[in-house]
Design an enzyme around this catalytic site. Sequence first.
Site, PDB file in Angstrom:
ATOM      1  CD  GLU A 185     -45.569 -91.462 -42.991  1.00 31.37           C
ATOM      2  OE1 GLU A 185     -44.685 -92.226 -42.578  1.00 31.37           O
ATOM      3  OE2 GLU A 185     -46.501 -91.059 -42.270  1.00 31.37           O
TER       4      GLU A 185
HETATM    5  C1  HEC Z   1     -44.630 -87.280 -44.015  1.00 32.55           C
HETATM    6  C2  HEC Z   1     -44.597 -87.061 -42.589  1.00 32.55           C
HETATM    7  C3  HEC Z   1     -43.819 -88.035 -41.732  1.00 32.55           C
HETATM    8  C4  HEC Z   1     -42.508 -88.427 -41.857  1.00 32.55           C
HETATM    9  C5  HEC Z   1     -41.515 -88.024 -42.919  1.00 32.55           C
HETATM   10  C6  HEC Z   1     -42.238 -89.274 -40.717  1.00 32.55           C
HETATM   11  N1  HEC Z   1     -43.357 -89.393 -39.937  1.00 32.55           N
HETATM   12 FE1  HEC Z   1     -43.463 -90.316 -38.148  1.00 32.55          FE
HETATM   13  N2  HEC Z   1     -45.463 -90.128 -38.182  1.00 32.55           N
HETATM   14  C7  HEC Z   1     -46.184 -89.427 -39.117  1.00 32.55           C
HETATM   15  C8  HEC Z   1     -47.602 -89.688 -38.936  1.00 32.55           C
HETATM   16  C9  HEC Z   1     -48.718 -89.091 -39.754  1.00 32.55           C
HETATM   17  C10 HEC Z   1     -47.693 -90.594 -37.852  1.00 32.55           C
HETATM   18  C11 HEC Z   1     -48.974 -91.226 -37.300  1.00 32.55           C
HETATM   19  C12 HEC Z   1     -49.402 -92.295 -38.282  1.00 32.55           C
HETATM   20  C13 HEC Z   1     -50.380 -93.286 -37.715  1.00 32.55           C
HETATM   21  O1  HEC Z   1     -50.537 -93.361 -36.505  1.00 32.55           O
HETATM   22  O2  HEC Z   1     -51.002 -94.024 -38.492  1.00 32.55           O
HETATM   23  C14 HEC Z   1     -46.335 -90.830 -37.380  1.00 32.55           C
HETATM   24  C15 HEC Z   1     -46.000 -91.599 -36.276  1.00 32.55           C
HETATM   25  C16 HEC Z   1     -44.719 -91.657 -35.746  1.00 32.55           C
HETATM   26  C17 HEC Z   1     -44.387 -92.188 -34.442  1.00 32.55           C
HETATM   27  C18 HEC Z   1     -45.362 -92.745 -33.418  1.00 32.55           C
HETATM   28  C19 HEC Z   1     -45.541 -91.822 -32.252  1.00 32.55           C
HETATM   29  C20 HEC Z   1     -46.690 -92.218 -31.364  1.00 32.55           C
HETATM   30  O3  HEC Z   1     -47.002 -91.475 -30.415  1.00 32.55           O
HETATM   31  O4  HEC Z   1     -47.319 -93.260 -31.601  1.00 32.55           O
HETATM   32  C21 HEC Z   1     -43.015 -92.084 -34.308  1.00 32.55           C
HETATM   33  C22 HEC Z   1     -42.184 -92.503 -33.113  1.00 32.55           C
HETATM   34  C23 HEC Z   1     -42.514 -91.518 -35.545  1.00 32.55           C
HETATM   35  N3  HEC Z   1     -43.585 -91.260 -36.374  1.00 32.55           N
HETATM   36  C24 HEC Z   1     -41.178 -91.350 -35.852  1.00 32.55           C
HETATM   37  C25 HEC Z   1     -40.731 -91.089 -37.144  1.00 32.55           C
HETATM   38  C26 HEC Z   1     -39.374 -91.298 -37.621  1.00 32.55           C
HETATM   39  C27 HEC Z   1     -38.226 -91.827 -36.778  1.00 32.55           C
HETATM   40  C28 HEC Z   1     -39.328 -90.915 -38.931  1.00 32.55           C
HETATM   41  C29 HEC Z   1     -38.169 -90.998 -39.899  1.00 32.55           C
HETATM   42  C30 HEC Z   1     -37.644 -92.332 -40.148  1.00 32.55           C
HETATM   43  C31 HEC Z   1     -40.664 -90.441 -39.261  1.00 32.55           C
HETATM   44  N4  HEC Z   1     -41.487 -90.603 -38.178  1.00 32.55           N
HETATM   45  C32 HEC Z   1     -41.018 -89.880 -40.486  1.00 32.55           C
HETATM   46  C33 HEC Z   1     -45.652 -88.593 -40.075  1.00 32.55           C
HETATM   47  C34 HEC Z   1     -44.340 -88.679 -40.529  1.00 32.55           C
END
Ligand code: HEC
Length: 347
Positions: free
Chosen positions: A147
């Site tokens: 990420e």
């Molecule tokens: C490269 C893409 C990417 C970036 C950049 C990213 N995310 Fe995510 N995010 C994801 C993915 C893919 C998942 C699900 C992963 C898993 O469940 O294993 C996720 C899951 C989440 C969830 C969980 C939501 C749920 O319904 O369970 C949250 C809240 C979230 N991210 C917030 C953030 C925040 C705040 C940041 C920055 C600090 C961020 N993400 C950066 C791809 C990204």
Amino acid sequence: MRNLIISAMSIMLLLSACNSGKNNDQSAQEQINKKELLAQAQGLFQQLPAVAVNETNPITDAKVKLGKLLYFDKRLSKNNTISCNSCHNLATYGVDNKPVSPGDKGENGKRNSPTVFNAALHFTQFWDGRAKDVEEQAGGPILNPVEMAMPEEKVVLKRISDDSKYVALFKQAFPESKIPVTYVNLQKAIGAFERTLITPSKFDKFLNGDSTALAENEIKGLHTFVKTGCISCHIGPAVGGSMYQKFGLFGDYSALTKSPLMDEGRFGLTKNAADKYMFKVPGLRNIEKTGPYFHDGSVSNLSEAVKIMGKLELNKDLSDAEVADITTFLGTLTADIDPKLAEEPKL
Ligand code: HEC
Ligand code: HEC
């Protein structure tokens, strides 16, 4: 929440008792008692709160302002290429509409980016629930190699401390902290911002007692959603996000989703055989806007996802009419989101 689950389960039992499991063609003529349905829906779902409260991280304007800046800041990724908003774009309902998302080096992850809207209400975070809340979650992606790929917390904090404006904003947001720029405070600021990302829709007006807030066909769709049994899992204010369930209670999910690889869900985390293919039941708020669907984004069409749910989770072959009804109801969960929210803030 436990009461809620128990009441949903007892409704399920009642439903399966009266409904021998077959789809019935008379459902179109069935008289829907709106008052009863409203009372039932109020028990099952509840209106969205104004914000998602966390007593250990009170929401303040200073924290939310800082959290939003961090949320949009590409400097939190190794090569300054992506921010939280790249994968969870607030202009497109908190998702990137891709099956899986490319990270800082352009390499794809294995799971679909869920929406950040209303996520703070879920009982755990991630598809497998490996973070307990949005504060804990926010620390993950910055250091995740596929990420944002920052090598360690220290490097993140150095980048932030190099900008005197950030240092001042951390001081304002955390006046009680001796050292305001810490990784924990960064997580708290982003978490506080996410706790404000709540999106009420006309369904909340309906739950508030205004039975005219939904059109006849939307009420019919809600009735089908309840009657079919989707509510044994998709309940609470987020219409999900309150339990884990096996994806594929009645069969192998990849047979229907054509998933390229079998993700074992919580099993990957716990190594407990009972957790095989267990995933968090996702919330369905804004669902018509947050495709493609499922943990791997394997299904792009919402009607198709609904049909698959019927088969895999309830062992029902939903008719096209039932799928259309349910999809119409799901449309009532779409909110109008203030476009100002999605504007990149200036430091
Ligand atoms: C490269 C893409 C990417 C970036 C950049 C990213 N995310 Fe995510 N995010 C994801 C993915 C893919 C998942 C699900 C992963 C898993 O469940 O294993 C996720 C899951 C989440 C969830 C969980 C939501 C749920 O319904 O369970 C949250 C809240 C979230 N991210 C917030 C953030 C925040 C705040 C940041 C920055 C600090 C961020 N993400 C950066 C791809 C990204
Ligand atoms: C036994 C529990 C259960 C029942 C019943 C159930 N679901 Fe689900 N639902 C889940 C789980 C678990 C997932 C996540 C699957 C995955 O991607 O790993 C899910 C995912 C979904 C998704 C995709 C969400 C997203 O963000 O990608 C939709 C849409 C959905 N369900 C709608 C329904 C509808 C409509 C019904 C009734 C026909 C229903 N579900 C019944 C457990 C359930």
